[in-house]
Design a protein around this motif. Structure first.
Motif, PDB file in Angstrom:
ATOM      1  N   PHE A  79       0.839  -1.206   0.000  1.00 59.23           N
ATOM      2  CA  PHE A  79       0.000   0.000   0.000  1.00 59.23           C
ATOM      3  C   PHE A  79       0.872   1.254   0.000  1.00 59.23           C
ATOM      4  O   PHE A  79       0.582   2.209  -0.731  1.00 59.23           O
ATOM      5  N   ALA A  80       1.934   1.261   0.799  1.00 57.76           N
ATOM      6  CA  ALA A  80       2.801   2.444   0.875  1.00 57.76           C
ATOM      7  C   ALA A  80       3.431   2.754  -0.477  1.00 57.76           C
ATOM      8  O   ALA A  80       3.464   3.918  -0.906  1.00 57.76           O
ATOM      9  N   VAL A  81       3.921   1.725  -1.166  1.00 62.34           N
ATOM     10  CA  VAL A  81       4.521   1.933  -2.482  1.00 62.34           C
ATOM     11  C   VAL A  81       3.489   2.453  -3.469  1.00 62.34           C
ATOM     12  O   VAL A  81       3.745   3.413  -4.215  1.00 62.34           O
ATOM     13  N   LEU A  82       2.304   1.847  -3.481  1.00 65.12           N
ATOM     14  CA  LEU A  82       1.251   2.303  -4.396  1.00 65.12           C
ATOM     15  C   LEU A  82       0.805   3.722  -4.063  1.00 65.12           C
ATOM     16  O   LEU A  82       0.544   4.528  -4.964  1.00 65.12           O
ATOM     17  N   TRP A  83       0.734   4.045  -2.768  1.00 61.73           N
ATOM     18  CA  TRP A  83       0.299   5.382  -2.368  1.00 61.73           C
ATOM     19  C   TRP A  83       1.311   6.436  -2.819  1.00 61.73           C
ATOM     20  O   TRP A  83       0.923   7.502  -3.309  1.00 61.73           O
ATOM     21  N   VAL A  84       2.601   6.142  -2.646  1.00 62.32           N
ATOM     22  CA  VAL A  84       3.625   7.099  -3.080  1.00 62.32           C
ATOM     23  C   VAL A  84       3.525   7.320  -4.591  1.00 62.32           C
ATOM     24  O   VAL A  84       3.586   8.461  -5.066  1.00 62.32           O
ATOM     25  N   GLY A  85       3.354   6.239  -5.347  1.00 58.03           N
ATOM     26  CA  GLY A  85       3.179   6.386  -6.796  1.00 58.03           C
ATOM     27  C   GLY A  85       1.960   7.215  -7.142  1.00 58.03           C
ATOM     28  O   GLY A  85       1.995   8.057  -8.052  1.00 58.03           O
ATOM     29  N   TRP A  86       0.875   6.989  -6.412  1.00 58.02           N
ATOM     30  CA  TRP A  86      -0.352   7.765  -6.622  1.00 58.02           C
ATOM     31  C   TRP A  86      -0.106   9.238  -6.336  1.00 58.02           C
ATOM     32  O   TRP A  86      -0.517  10.114  -7.112  1.00 58.02           O
TER      33      TRP A  86
END
Length: 129
Positions: A79-86
């Motif tokens: 989730f953290a990786v996807l959130w940063v990308g978002w």
């Protein structure tokens, strides 16, 4: 500011949820409901130990978090990786598209099923909460 409102709002909700779970200890009985699958069958579901894991993460104890629910901790990282990308794409004004094909959904289901089965077997008791 308007472009990052979505990711910022989601992060505010996540921080609030972890703040609540961090302040109301799930290790103490009576604060949260018991897992219905565990109560009825004695089988740990893939989410069992997730609140204790979140509580440990909120207190910075990653080892205890892995001990409670390793899959949840891996999920927090994803989730953290996807959130940063978002957030990066939103700040740049680019749309975010995550499309999962059926094979991806089947893979996620297989991981959840394998995790559930292994954590309920004697040799996989290290994965039990």
């Amino acid at each position: 500011m308007r472009r990052i409102a979505g990711p910022a709002g989601v992060m505010a909700g996540i921080i609030a949820a972890f703040g609540y779970v961090g302040s109301v200890d799930p290790n103490q009985p009576g604060h949260y409901p018991v897992c219905p699958l565990l109560r009825l069958t004695g089988i740990y579901c893939p989410g069992c130990g997730g609140l204790r894991s979140a509580h440990a993460v909120a207190h910075g104890d990653i080892a205890a978090a892995f001990g409670s629910n390793a899959l949840a901790v891996i999920g927090y990282g994803i989730f953290a990786v996807l959130w940063v990308g978002w957030m990066v794409r939103a700040a740049a004004g680019k749309p975010v598209r995550i499309t999962l094909k059926p094979v991806h959904w089947w893979g996620i289901g297989a991981v959840l099923l394998i995790f559930t089965v292994v954590r309920n077997l004697p040799f996989g008791s290290v994965l039990a909460p």
